[in-house]
Every structure is written in structure tokens, then in C-alpha cells.
Design a protein around this motif. Structure first.
Motif, PDB file in Angstrom:
ATOM      1  N   MET A   1       4.562  -6.277   1.914  1.00  0.00           N
ATOM      2  CA  MET A   1       3.636  -5.284   1.368  1.00  0.00           C
ATOM      3  C   MET A   1       3.108  -5.752   0.007  1.00  0.00           C
ATOM      4  N   THR A   2       1.833  -5.566  -0.209  1.00  0.00           N
ATOM      5  CA  THR A   2       1.249  -5.821  -1.513  1.00  0.00           C
ATOM      6  C   THR A   2       1.047  -4.473  -2.203  1.00  0.00           C
ATOM      7  N   ARG A   3       0.652  -4.515  -3.455  1.00  0.00           N
ATOM      8  CA  ARG A   3       0.481  -3.260  -4.178  1.00  0.00           C
ATOM      9  C   ARG A   3      -0.688  -3.366  -5.146  1.00  0.00           C
ATOM     10  N   ILE A   4      -1.174  -2.208  -5.555  1.00  0.00           N
ATOM     11  CA  ILE A   4      -2.170  -2.134  -6.617  1.00  0.00           C
ATOM     12  C   ILE A   4      -1.431  -2.314  -7.943  1.00  0.00           C
ATOM     13  N   ILE A   5      -1.916  -3.208  -8.788  1.00  0.00           N
ATOM     14  CA  ILE A   5      -1.208  -3.543 -10.020  1.00  0.00           C
ATOM     15  C   ILE A   5      -1.375  -2.470 -11.086  1.00  0.00           C
ATOM     16  N   ALA A   6      -2.612  -2.009 -11.298  1.00  0.00           N
ATOM     17  CA  ALA A   6      -2.872  -1.096 -12.415  1.00  0.00           C
ATOM     18  C   ALA A   6      -4.076  -0.214 -12.104  1.00  0.00           C
ATOM     19  N   GLY A   7      -4.324   0.733 -13.016  1.00  0.00           N
ATOM     20  CA  GLY A   7      -5.469   1.625 -12.845  1.00  0.00           C
ATOM     21  C   GLY A   7      -5.076   2.948 -12.204  1.00  0.00           C
ATOM     22  N   ARG A   8      -6.073   3.630 -11.679  1.00  0.00           N
ATOM     23  CA  ARG A   8      -5.865   4.982 -11.138  1.00  0.00           C
ATOM     24  C   ARG A   8      -4.888   5.010  -9.974  1.00  0.00           C
ATOM     25  N   ALA A   9      -4.828   3.926  -9.213  1.00  0.00           N
ATOM     26  CA  ALA A   9      -3.921   3.860  -8.059  1.00  0.00           C
ATOM     27  C   ALA A   9      -2.773   2.884  -8.307  1.00  0.00           C
ATOM     28  N   GLY A  10      -2.470   2.598  -9.571  1.00  0.00           N
ATOM     29  CA  GLY A  10      -1.435   1.639  -9.914  1.00  0.00           C
ATOM     30  C   GLY A  10      -0.110   1.966  -9.234  1.00  0.00           C
ATOM     31  N   GLY A  11       0.513   0.966  -8.643  1.00  0.00           N
ATOM     32  CA  GLY A  11       1.772   1.148  -7.947  1.00  0.00           C
ATOM     33  C   GLY A  11       1.629   1.477  -6.472  1.00  0.00           C
ATOM     34  N   GLN A  12       0.411   1.845  -6.050  1.00  0.00           N
ATOM     35  CA  GLN A  12       0.195   2.199  -4.643  1.00  0.00           C
ATOM     36  C   GLN A  12       0.416   0.974  -3.755  1.00  0.00           C
ATOM     37  N   ARG A  13       1.226   1.146  -2.714  1.00  0.00           N
ATOM     38  CA  ARG A  13       1.485   0.045  -1.788  1.00  0.00           C
ATOM     39  C   ARG A  13       0.370  -0.043  -0.749  1.00  0.00           C
ATOM     40  N   PRO A  18      -0.977  -8.289   9.726  1.00  0.00           N
ATOM     41  CA  PRO A  18       0.083  -8.925  10.508  1.00  0.00           C
ATOM     42  C   PRO A  18      -0.235 -10.396  10.798  1.00  0.00           C
ATOM     43  N   GLY A  19       0.817 -11.200  10.950  1.00  0.00           N
ATOM     44  CA  GLY A  19       0.638 -12.606  11.291  1.00  0.00           C
ATOM     45  C   GLY A  19       0.499 -13.484  10.061  1.00  0.00           C
ATOM     46  N   SER A  20       0.251 -14.748  10.306  1.00  0.00           N
ATOM     47  CA  SER A  20       0.199 -15.735   9.225  1.00  0.00           C
ATOM     48  C   SER A  20      -1.210 -16.252   8.950  1.00  0.00           C
ATOM     49  N   ALA A  21      -2.213 -15.683   9.623  1.00  0.00           N
ATOM     50  CA  ALA A  21      -3.577 -16.189   9.458  1.00  0.00           C
ATOM     51  C   ALA A  21      -4.166 -15.810   8.104  1.00  0.00           C
ATOM     52  N   THR A  22      -3.677 -14.705   7.528  1.00  0.00           N
ATOM     53  CA  THR A  22      -4.197 -14.232   6.246  1.00  0.00           C
ATOM     54  C   THR A  22      -3.199 -14.553   5.142  1.00  0.00           C
ATOM     55  N   ARG A  23      -3.706 -15.089   4.029  1.00  0.00           N
ATOM     56  CA  ARG A  23      -2.864 -15.473   2.905  1.00  0.00           C
ATOM     57  C   ARG A  23      -3.119 -14.517   1.744  1.00  0.00           C
ATOM     58  N   PRO A  24      -2.180 -13.568   1.494  1.00  0.00           N
ATOM     59  CA  PRO A  24      -2.424 -12.600   0.424  1.00  0.00           C
ATOM     60  C   PRO A  24      -2.336 -13.230  -0.961  1.00  0.00           C
ATOM     61  N   THR A  25      -3.146 -12.731  -1.876  1.00  0.00           N
ATOM     62  CA  THR A  25      -3.082 -13.159  -3.268  1.00  0.00           C
ATOM     63  C   THR A  25      -1.822 -12.586  -3.901  1.00  0.00           C
ATOM     64  N   THR A  26      -1.055 -13.408  -4.587  1.00  0.00           N
ATOM     65  CA  THR A  26       0.195 -12.933  -5.182  1.00  0.00           C
ATOM     66  C   THR A  26      -0.083 -11.977  -6.338  1.00  0.00           C
ATOM     67  N   PHE A  52     -14.263 -12.376   2.507  1.00  0.00           N
ATOM     68  CA  PHE A  52     -13.029 -12.845   3.143  1.00  0.00           C
ATOM     69  C   PHE A  52     -11.896 -11.914   2.704  1.00  0.00           C
ATOM     70  N   ALA A  53     -12.092 -10.604   2.894  1.00  0.00           N
ATOM     71  CA  ALA A  53     -11.296  -9.583   2.209  1.00  0.00           C
ATOM     72  C   ALA A  53      -9.831  -9.535   2.622  1.00  0.00           C
ATOM     73  N   GLY A  54      -9.487  -9.984   3.833  1.00  0.00           N
ATOM     74  CA  GLY A  54      -8.093  -9.885   4.254  1.00  0.00           C
ATOM     75  C   GLY A  54      -7.655  -8.439   4.332  1.00  0.00           C
ATOM     76  N   PRO A  78      -8.242  -7.248  13.300  1.00  0.00           N
ATOM     77  CA  PRO A  78      -7.015  -6.673  12.745  1.00  0.00           C
ATOM     78  C   PRO A  78      -7.062  -6.522  11.229  1.00  0.00           C
ATOM     79  N   ALA A  79      -7.614  -7.520  10.546  1.00  0.00           N
ATOM     80  CA  ALA A  79      -7.704  -7.441   9.089  1.00  0.00           C
ATOM     81  C   ALA A  79      -8.691  -6.360   8.659  1.00  0.00           C
ATOM     82  N   ALA A  80      -9.816  -6.237   9.347  1.00  0.00           N
ATOM     83  CA  ALA A  80     -10.788  -5.190   9.005  1.00  0.00           C
ATOM     84  C   ALA A  80     -10.166  -3.807   9.171  1.00  0.00           C
ATOM     85  N   ARG A  81      -9.341  -3.628  10.203  1.00  0.00           N
ATOM     86  CA  ARG A  81      -8.660  -2.339  10.387  1.00  0.00           C
ATOM     87  C   ARG A  81      -7.717  -2.046   9.226  1.00  0.00           C
ATOM     88  N   VAL A  82      -6.991  -3.077   8.770  1.00  0.00           N
ATOM     89  CA  VAL A  82      -6.100  -2.897   7.626  1.00  0.00           C
ATOM     90  C   VAL A  82      -6.903  -2.556   6.371  1.00  0.00           C
TER      91      VAL A  82
END
Length: 199
Positions: A1-13, A18-26, A52-54, A78-82
Motif C-alpha cells: 500500500m502507498t499513502r498520501i504524504i501530506a496535505g488535506r488527505a495526508g496519511g490516507q492509504r 496488482p502484479g509487477s507491471a507497475t512500479r510505484p514511486t517510493t 502513466f499514472a499507475g 486494472p491500473a485505471a480502475r485503481v
């Protein structure tokens, strides 16, 4: 799971794709990126395009920090649905931000989208995407940045610098372990050409 770092939704997960095709930004890269963008005043009230929003994490981070509009462009179903699910999750925290998800290739979207000017474009293409193809895609942004607009391109630190297309020039670069961020702006020649067209 990734999360929102800061701002109005800060901390929101956020949901991950799913899968390994998408590489999330750390989180570490996001923190550095958005600290810089906030210092430049790039997010508040901005028109943001996330290519390339992932999972949509970068564009939604901008939404949390006050962007006026965010468009998430992602080709894979699948990524667009997410993206849509994550955007819905932020709706309560960011009611003033209009978030749209477009399922399309980036080139297809930019080639057919109504004319818009964006203040901030975030592009995190798949690492296997060749630099020549990336440059052709980015060339479609020529004349579509608002005043002071910035394009941020995330690539592997092992990848050579692309030959940026006419109308864009690099003004800054930062390294974060295996990740490199390239910061681009409209070049003077491109601005002059756009002004001539507008007249």
C-alpha cells in the motif's frame, strides 16, 4: 500500500496496482519531489496532468496539496480502475479538486484531448520505454504548459538523459538512489512560437 504524504488527505492509504507491471514511486522520492514543488508553489490551485499514472499516487498527492484539477492518464485497465478507486477515496478530503481518470495511452490522450494548458505535468513512464519514444510523447506537450509550468519525468538513474524535444528544456535534475527526476520547462524558443500562434 502507498499513502498520501501530506496535505488535506495526508496519511490516507491508497490501493496499489496488482502484479509487477507497475512500479510505484517510493515515499522517499515523493517526499523530495513534492517538497521541491511546494517550495516553488506548484501545487496550490494548479492544473495537474499525471501521465502513466499507475495507481494515481503522484497526481493524487498533488490533489491533497491543493491542486484545482488532476487528470490521471493510464492505459492499462486494472491500473485505471485503481486510479478511479483511489480518486474516490480522496473525494471527501479534497472536495474542491476535480479529479478525472482517463483510460488511454499517453500519446493517444495528448493527441486527441481538447486543448488545455497544464501547470504541472508528472510523467512516470515504464523504465523499459525507450528514450526516443519518451521524447516523441513529450513533444505533444509543446505549447500546452501554462506560465511557469513544469514537467517532471521520473526515470531510472541508470538511464541516459533523453534528447528532450523542441519546446522543452531541462532546468534541474535530482537523484534518489535508483531513481532520477528530470525537471523541464518550456524553452524560450517554444514560448515565442506559441505567442506568435496566439496572435
Amino acid at each position: 500500500m502507498t499513502r498520501i504524504i501530506a496535505g488535506r488527505a495526508g496519511g490516507q492509504r491508497l490501493k496499489s496496482v496488482p502484479g509487477s507491471a507497475t512500479r510505484p514511486t517510493t515515499d522517499r522520492v515523493k517526499e523530495s519531489l513534492f517538497a521541491r514543488l511546494d517550495a516553488w508553489g506548484m501545487c496550490d490551485g494548479a492544473r495537474v496532468l499525471d501521465l502513466f499514472a499507475g495507481s494515481g499516487a503522484l497526481g493524487l498527492e498533488a490533489a491533497s496539496r491543493g491542486a484545482a484539477t488532476v487528470t490521471l492518464v493510464e492505459r492499462a485497465g486494472p491500473a485505471a480502475r485503481v486510479c478511479r478507486e483511489n480518486a474516490a477515496t480522496l473525494a471527501t478530503s479534497c472536495p474542491d479538486t476535480h479529479i478525472t481518470t482517463v483510460q488511454s495511452s499517453v500519446g493517444g490522450y495528448l493527441g486527441r484531448a481538447p486543448f488545455h494548458r497544464w501547470d504541472l505535468v508528472l510523467a512516470d513512464p515504464p523504465y523499459p520505454l525507450e528514450n526516443d519514444e519518451l521524447a516523441r510523447t513529450l513533444s505533444l506537450l509543446r505549447g500546452r504548459l501554462g506560465p511557469g509550468g513544469v514537467v517532471v519525468v521520473e526515470r531510472s538513474a541508470r538511464t541516459e538523459e533523453p534528447a528532450w524535444p523542441a519546446g522543452l528544456r531541462r532546468f534541474e535534475v535530482s537523484d534518489h538512489g535508483e531513481t532520477r527526476l528530470w525537471y523541464l520547462e518550456a524553452d524560450t524558443e517554444g514560448d515565442a512560437d506559441d505567442a506568435a500562434v496566439a496572435e
